[in-house]
Design an enzyme around this catalytic site. Structure first.
Site, PDB file in Angstrom:
ATOM      1  N   GLY A 182      58.813  63.763  22.391  1.00  0.00           N
ATOM      2  CA  GLY A 182      57.800  62.788  22.788  1.00  0.00           C
ATOM      3  C   GLY A 182      56.478  63.066  22.103  1.00  0.00           C
ATOM      4  O   GLY A 182      56.425  63.704  21.046  1.00  0.00           O
ATOM      5  N   GLU A 188      59.829  68.531  20.316  1.00  0.00           N
ATOM      6  CA  GLU A 188      59.986  67.647  19.150  1.00  0.00           C
ATOM      7  C   GLU A 188      58.906  66.582  19.288  1.00  0.00           C
ATOM      8  O   GLU A 188      59.041  65.649  20.084  1.00  0.00           O
ATOM      9  CB  GLU A 188      61.383  67.006  19.161  1.00  0.00           C
ATOM     10  CG  GLU A 188      62.522  67.979  18.926  1.00  0.00           C
ATOM     11  CD  GLU A 188      62.704  68.327  17.454  1.00  0.00           C
ATOM     12  OE1 GLU A 188      62.219  67.578  16.591  1.00  0.00           O
ATOM     13  OE2 GLU A 188      63.325  69.369  17.170  1.00  0.00           O
ATOM     14  N   CYS A 227      59.585  58.466  14.815  1.00  0.00           N
ATOM     15  CA  CYS A 227      58.692  59.639  14.749  1.00  0.00           C
ATOM     16  C   CYS A 227      58.474  60.103  13.313  1.00  0.00           C
ATOM     17  O   CYS A 227      57.406  60.614  12.988  1.00  0.00           O
ATOM     18  CB  CYS A 227      59.259  60.774  15.587  1.00  0.00           C
ATOM     19  SG  CYS A 227      60.927  61.237  15.100  1.00  0.00           S
ATOM     20  N   GLU A 286      48.499  58.649  15.331  1.00  0.00           N
ATOM     21  CA  GLU A 286      49.842  58.337  14.841  1.00  0.00           C
ATOM     22  C   GLU A 286      50.065  56.833  15.015  1.00  0.00           C
ATOM     23  O   GLU A 286      49.781  56.282  16.084  1.00  0.00           O
ATOM     24  CB  GLU A 286      50.867  59.112  15.681  1.00  0.00           C
ATOM     25  CG  GLU A 286      52.299  58.839  15.293  1.00  0.00           C
ATOM     26  CD  GLU A 286      53.308  59.539  16.215  1.00  0.00           C
ATOM     27  OE1 GLU A 286      52.912  60.111  17.243  1.00  0.00           O
ATOM     28  OE2 GLU A 286      54.503  59.502  15.877  1.00  0.00           O
TER      29      GLU A 286
END
Ligand code: NAD
Length: 471
Positions: free
Chosen positions: A199, A221, A255, A345
């Site tokens: 996440g 992660e 991601c 992001e």
């Protein structure tokens, strides 16, 4: 599927009881049997095969994933992951002999993988099927029990996961718990033997703190801004196709999606023209009509992404439609490193292009920020590739390819610094969920009497001479 996650988790979960049931199951020793693990993995594989259409339907509802995307990045990915695990599991579970130096003779030594016990997997919404199950496969292979909390945001997939797992596996072994932050926090108050979180970085930091209370080991992660370097020698055929595909798969909600482009000024226009043409080739003049283009997960993320479009010049796309959670594949020019699109992001179909004249400056820019999860280089120039690889730290890297390193099960997949702690996939998934216990076994026939008190000068001198024998 009419039930919502909220309606399903109306009653507070009894986190302590859930963990206790798993602790008892683990204590029964069932999961230590390698045949049991193999059987469960095969059962999971069959369950996925039998439910292919249900999984595709759920992913369509949650993220408008096309059948190809749903299969390639979630269903097929999981089948390959399980096959890979089944191929290696016996060898991985066997104690691995290591050298025993002269000093430790007469003896033998080995490394024995030991399951941690009760594990907790927390998953995000963007690849809601794969990112909940892939860590779980590692947990099963290594002989653990597992509680899985899928994301409340990918509601249809999470409810399906709950049905598939909870109806077909003993709850002491595997249990999907539906819910959001409240349920996840309730579980984090319990003692787990391993926590695997996928996440956002800020939530990851919180998970780490919760784990610290019990000194529980973790894999985190996380995300970040993954740069993509492009020079004059970039490949204008497969190269550009891979890049456009990698950016707009799952509408950029990946991601490891390229987060921003760093392109050599000399080829900027050529790159932009090709990027726009390739996007048109993939999704047509109006990507909103394309069956192959995804949607933003919810209004909150739609609004977050829309704000990123407020600065910079739109070179391609820029259209949005909240009624449909649609944001067009977008290329942005003239952004500043201070703009939100370059600060956070992106995690959506927006791609800023930054032009550099000197590679040094582009490398400096990346290195002045948090270490990214992925690093992309599109170039045929070996020196350029090597220089960037050596000078930029990142979780993983791909040269002339995009996203696909995640599906190369021989490679560790994970972040570094703010993009994560630890890695998994393939053999590493097994090792991640195992405590590697080193064992030294000695014969009792004889020993070196000088090693025991009362110590003598002669004995000390002998040990000094024997120091090389430790090797
Ligand atoms: P998120 O961190 O908001 O949520 C992930 C999971 O954590 C969900 O199940 C959620 O319910 C739970 N959660 C959220 N807040 C929590 C809290 N305070 N305490 C306990 N549990 C909590 O992430 P997301 O929005 O689902 O996913 C997007 C992020 O995940 C992006 O940053 C992306 O880069 C990252 N990501 C990383 C990877 C990877 O493999 N490294 C893969 C996919 C997504």
């Amino acid at each position: 599927m009419s039930a919502t996650i909220e309606s399903q988790v109306h009653n507070a979960i009894d986190a302590a009881a859930l963990v206790d049931v798993q602790r008892q199951f683990f204590a029964s020793g069932k999961t230590k049997d390698i045949e049991f693990r193999i059987q469960q993995l095969k059962k999971l594989k069959q369950l996925i095969i039998d439910n292919e259409q249900n999984i595709m339907d759920a992913l369509k509802k949650d993220l408008n994933k096309s059948p190809m995307e749903a299969y390639g990045t979630e269903i097929g990915f999981m089948l390959a992951d399980i096959d890979h695990t089944l191929r290696d599991i016996r060898a991985l579970a066997k104690p691995r002999k290591v050298k025993t130096p002269l000093f430790h003779q007469l003896g033998s030594s080995w490394v024995q993988a030991e399951p941690y016990g009760v594990t907790y997997v927390i998953a995000p919404w963007n690849y809601p099927f794969q990112l909940a199950l892939s860590p779980m496969v590692g947990a099963i292979a290594a002989g653990n029990t597992c509680i899985i909390k899928p994301s409340e945001m990918a509601e249809n997939t999470s409810i399906l996961l709950e049905q598939l797992i909870n109806q077909h596996f003993e709850e002491g072994f595997l249990k999907v718990v539906l819910g959001g932050v409240t349920e996840s926090k309730a579980l984090l108050e319990q003692r787990f033997d391993y926590i695997f979180f996928t996440g956002g970085t800020e939530v990851g930091r919180y998970i780490y703190q919760c784990a610290a209370k019990f000194l529980t080991p973790v894999t985190l992660e996380l995300g970040g801004k993954s740069p993509c370097f492009i020079d004059e020698t970039f490949n204008t055929n497969w190269g550009i196709k891979r890049l456009v595909w990698g950016k707009f798969t799952n509408a950029g909600q990946t991601c490891v999606a390229p987060d921003y482009i760093l392109v050599d000024k000399k080829v900027k226009q050529k790159f932009v023209d090709l990027f726009i043409q390739t996007t048109k080739d993939f999704f047509g003049e109006n990507p909103q009509q394309s069956p192959d283009y995804g949607r933003i997960i919810n209004e909150r993320h739609f609004m977050r992404l829309s704000r990123m479009l407020e600065k910079g010049t739109v070179l391609m796309g820029g259209q949005t439609d909240i009624s449909n959670l649609y944001i067009a594949p977008t290329l942005l020019d003239s952004v500043s490193v201070e703009d939100v699109v370059m600060q956070e992001e992106i995690f959506g179909p927006i791609l800023p292009v930054i032009t550099y004249e000197k590679l040094d400056d582009a490398i400096k820019l990346v290195n002045s920020r948090n270490k990214p999860l992925a690093l992309y280089i599109f170039s045929e120039d070996k020196m350029y590739q090597e220089r960037i690889l050596n000078e930029v730290s990142s979780g993983n890297a791909s040269i002339n390819e995009c996203l696909m390193h995640v599906a190369q099960f021989e490679l560790p997949f994970g972040g570094v610094g703010e993009s994560g702690i630890g890695a998994y996939h393939g053999k590493l998934s097994f090792e991640t969920f195992s405590h590697m216990k080193g064992v030294l076994k000695k014969s009792t026939i004889t020993d070196l009497k000088q090693r025991f008190p009362p110590y003598t000068e002669g004995g000390t001198n002998l040990i000094k001479k024997m120091i090389g024998w430790f090797l």
